[in-house]
Design an enzyme around this catalytic site. Sequence first.
Site, PDB file in Angstrom:
ATOM      1  N   GLY A   1      11.171 -13.504 -22.808  1.00  0.00           N
ATOM      2  CA  GLY A   1      10.563 -13.830 -21.524  1.00  0.00           C
ATOM      3  C   GLY A   1       9.852 -15.175 -21.541  1.00  0.00           C
ATOM      4  O   GLY A   1       9.927 -15.953 -20.590  1.00  0.00           O
ATOM      5  N   THR A   2       9.172 -15.447 -22.624  1.00  0.00           N
ATOM      6  CA  THR A   2       8.417 -16.705 -22.728  1.00  0.00           C
ATOM      7  C   THR A   2       9.364 -17.901 -22.624  1.00  0.00           C
ATOM      8  O   THR A   2       9.090 -18.867 -21.908  1.00  0.00           O
ATOM      9  CB  THR A   2       7.637 -16.738 -24.054  1.00  0.00           C
TER      10      THR A   2
ATOM     11  N   SER B   1      12.730  -9.592 -20.480  1.00  0.00           N
ATOM     12  CA  SER B   1      12.742  -9.511 -21.940  1.00  0.00           C
ATOM     13  C   SER B   1      13.253  -8.135 -22.366  1.00  0.00           C
ATOM     14  O   SER B   1      13.054  -7.146 -21.661  1.00  0.00           O
ATOM     15  CB  SER B   1      11.314  -9.728 -22.442  1.00  0.00           C
TER      16      SER B   1
ATOM     17  N   ASN C   1       1.002  -8.043 -16.167  1.00  0.00           N
ATOM     18  CA  ASN C   1       1.034  -7.413 -17.487  1.00  0.00           C
ATOM     19  C   ASN C   1      -0.311  -6.838 -17.905  1.00  0.00           C
ATOM     20  O   ASN C   1      -0.377  -6.041 -18.838  1.00  0.00           O
ATOM     21  CB  ASN C   1       1.500  -8.430 -18.536  1.00  0.00           C
TER      22      ASN C   1
ATOM     23  N   HIS D   1      12.574  -6.467 -25.451  1.00  0.00           N
ATOM     24  CA  HIS D   1      11.766  -5.579 -26.298  1.00  0.00           C
ATOM     25  C   HIS D   1      10.763  -4.750 -25.510  1.00  0.00           C
ATOM     26  O   HIS D   1      10.221  -3.777 -26.013  1.00  0.00           O
ATOM     27  CB  HIS D   1      11.074  -6.371 -27.422  1.00  0.00           C
TER      28      HIS D   1
ATOM     29  N   CYS E   1      -0.502 -11.021 -25.962  1.00  0.00           N
ATOM     30  CA  CYS E   1      -0.139 -12.366 -26.406  1.00  0.00           C
ATOM     31  C   CYS E   1      -1.368 -13.246 -26.591  1.00  0.00           C
ATOM     32  O   CYS E   1      -1.317 -14.264 -27.246  1.00  0.00           O
ATOM     33  CB  CYS E   1       0.778 -13.039 -25.397  1.00  0.00           C
TER      34      CYS E   1
ATOM     35  N   THR F   1      23.117 -20.838 -31.012  1.00  0.00           N
ATOM     36  CA  THR F   1      23.984 -19.672 -31.198  1.00  0.00           C
ATOM     37  C   THR F   1      23.301 -18.410 -30.684  1.00  0.00           C
ATOM     38  O   THR F   1      22.128 -18.162 -30.966  1.00  0.00           O
ATOM     39  CB  THR F   1      24.333 -19.510 -32.695  1.00  0.00           C
TER      40      THR F   1
ATOM     41  N   GLN G   1       7.591  -7.291 -16.968  1.00  0.00           N
ATOM     42  CA  GLN G   1       7.082  -5.912 -16.967  1.00  0.00           C
ATOM     43  C   GLN G   1       7.797  -5.026 -15.940  1.00  0.00           C
ATOM     44  O   GLN G   1       7.478  -3.847 -15.815  1.00  0.00           O
ATOM     45  CB  GLN G   1       5.571  -5.893 -16.695  1.00  0.00           C
TER      46      GLN G   1
END
Lengths: 388, 387
Positions: free
Chosen positions: A69-70, A201, A147, A203, A329, A237, A181
């Site tokens: 996401g970042t 994201s 978040n 995870h 974070c 990659t 989120q």
Amino acid sequence: MIYLDWAATAPPIPDIHVEACETALELFANPSSVHGPGKAARECIEQARETCAGTLGVAPSNIFFTAGGTESNNIVLSSLLARKAGGSVVLTGIEHPSVYEPANALKHAGFVLRHVKAGPGGIVDPERFAAAVDDTTVLAAVMLVNNETGAIQPVKTISRLIREKESLFSRHVHVHTDAVQAFGKWKLRCADLGIDSLSASGHKLGGPRGAGVLYLGRPLTVVHRGGEQEGGVRPGTENLQAIFGLQRAIERWEAEREKWFSRARELRRFILERVSRLGGARLLVQPDNGSEDDYSPFIMTISFPPIPGEVLVRVMNDRGFAVSTGSACSSRGKKSLRVLTNSGTDDAFAQSAIRVSIGPETKHSDCEAFCGALESETRLFIGKMERR
Amino acid sequence: MFFLIRVGEISLKGGNRGYFEDKLVRNIKRRLRPFKPKLTLSKGRVLLEIQDAAENASMGVLSTTFGIVGYAKATVAEKRIDDVRTAVFHEVECFLETRGQGTFKIAARRSDKSFPLTSHEIAEAIGDDIRARFPEMTVDVHHPDLVVHVEIRDRAYVYGNGAGGPGGLPVGVAGRGILLLSGGIDSPVSGYLMAKRGLAIEAVYFHTYPYTAEEALGKVKTLVEKLSGPCCGLNLYVVHFTEVALAIRRGAPRPQTTLLMRAAMMDCASRIGGLRGALCLVTGESLSQVASQTAQSMRFTGSTSRLPVFRPLIALDKEEIVTTAKKIGTYETSILPFEDCCTVFSPEKPLIRPDFALMQHSYAGLGLDGPVSASIAGMERFWYPPA
């Protein structure tokens, strides 16, 4: 340890991780290679792209895989650096640091920033946000689900108001939403939201780390160069293992969404009701004010002034509960208070706030135990304060 | 290689001078032990002989060992004028390597009167030789850029400008003291200043986890590490103080909690001092800096100590303390954002002028003897060798 920090990262879904690992071992070739093994790897990534596109209701050609996401947020914000002329950027004061900080950096490149605070309860007023957009605005950023507070932002209304405005000054304003989120947990439709880009994201859904999604409704000038992967949007990659895992996590959420969602709602209701009865507890919104649809059922903010949030996190950790202060974070820095103070809370609330976030594996007994421990750990300090 | 070390205040000592000198020699030896130093005392000077590879380490140690006012890398030569001249030329060449040109003077001393030239003659002869060989050097006897010292003793010692030491007295000559170390700016400075007056320091940190973070303890450990050189090594005692703090929080009126906590810390530290044979406690208190540091507050908080409480910062402004903290290298660590005291133990309105008898009565009524003893029994020791 009872894990109540799902918004930071969801515990990995074991079978998905195993399958992702096996797939990566089998499809080890570089997806850019033209030989057979390379094509097989490419095929795997394209299937994941189709799944992501499907969950957002867009064409696969609009989906780009990133590292998370970042990175997705940074690609959008940093694209402005390629502009010859500056302009203004409008964003909420409650954005994740991965939007807020790159936006701040744009100031050095001559851009004017306008921050719009959220109102009480942590929700941004669409009219106020749209009022900050003018004929100099090149980008507007509004996150979908905050978040730290779980507050759902009126992205759809905001983009509609911006679209109305931009017709007056005959130029397009790029509307970006950080949906980290929300992605996978809600049935999202980019066209319905009226946005130009969206970040997500893997995870947060229980997939492996290292895979993010960037939806681009219109092309961007990308600052990073050096490869043609992902249409040049994210050179380098591809992380096949994480991308495959992301695909599987989305599929799992799509299959279980209704069940997981309604269970999370019940647990949220239970936690907030129990906590609201504890002496000295403060909540962002009262559980009974009919605002349930305005908040993610997976994220709650509670506060016990004057107990500092970081202290309560440590105390609860020692009691066997993993919770966090604000955004994981940045929970080590005082900057983490920004989101809460921009969400209409006072300093005492923000200093003492902890974030409780739940997920599909959270049990009712976990929440019950958590509330009990919270009560016994805060009683000494809150009780004294009340007697004073 | 050789270093000639000058001592300051020690040279003014009378009958105890040997004790002070021995302590200094021992402290330097301890700090440079890995390099197998040889130290000899002669007429108010200490001569350090050490392997060449230890040059930087030696300079680091000599510039931070209390009792030393100055030192210089020296050439030790035979007592022949040619050898002395060669050594002096070497000093001048070293000077010119960095400066290119400048002024000089020769400071000669002859304690061995059998040497054929007088001090004046040595200076004159060698000065002429320098001028002849190094035209970029000119004589200035009042404000020279370079002073080349020539000392004719058992052998000839030649050295240049050298560098300053921290002064003070050798650590250990004044006995042992217990430093109440928080993670803040003041207490490390306080410990440093007392070590400078010859006190061997042992630090005590009161840890109130989970109400303070593990990082706060990490910060204190970093501070102790920074002090370990000048203090010639020190112990850090980590006292797990949460139960004491909670007992105070449960049993005391809110406005009194900070003072009662400080008093309990003094009580605890002085008991540790008793176990460690310490003569005093050391704190970083400065008059009127905060509510617990008014004269009335300190009268009470100090009253629970069985040892005298030394407060070297008592008359210093915060700015003066910060300047010293920056000089000794503790400031950057001290300002890291990990609090050493949790706000849940701090009253909103702390007492500024507490009633002494009332506070004593409160303290006695809390029955802290058990929790304090238990915290001492469970304390951890960390040894920080002289770096």
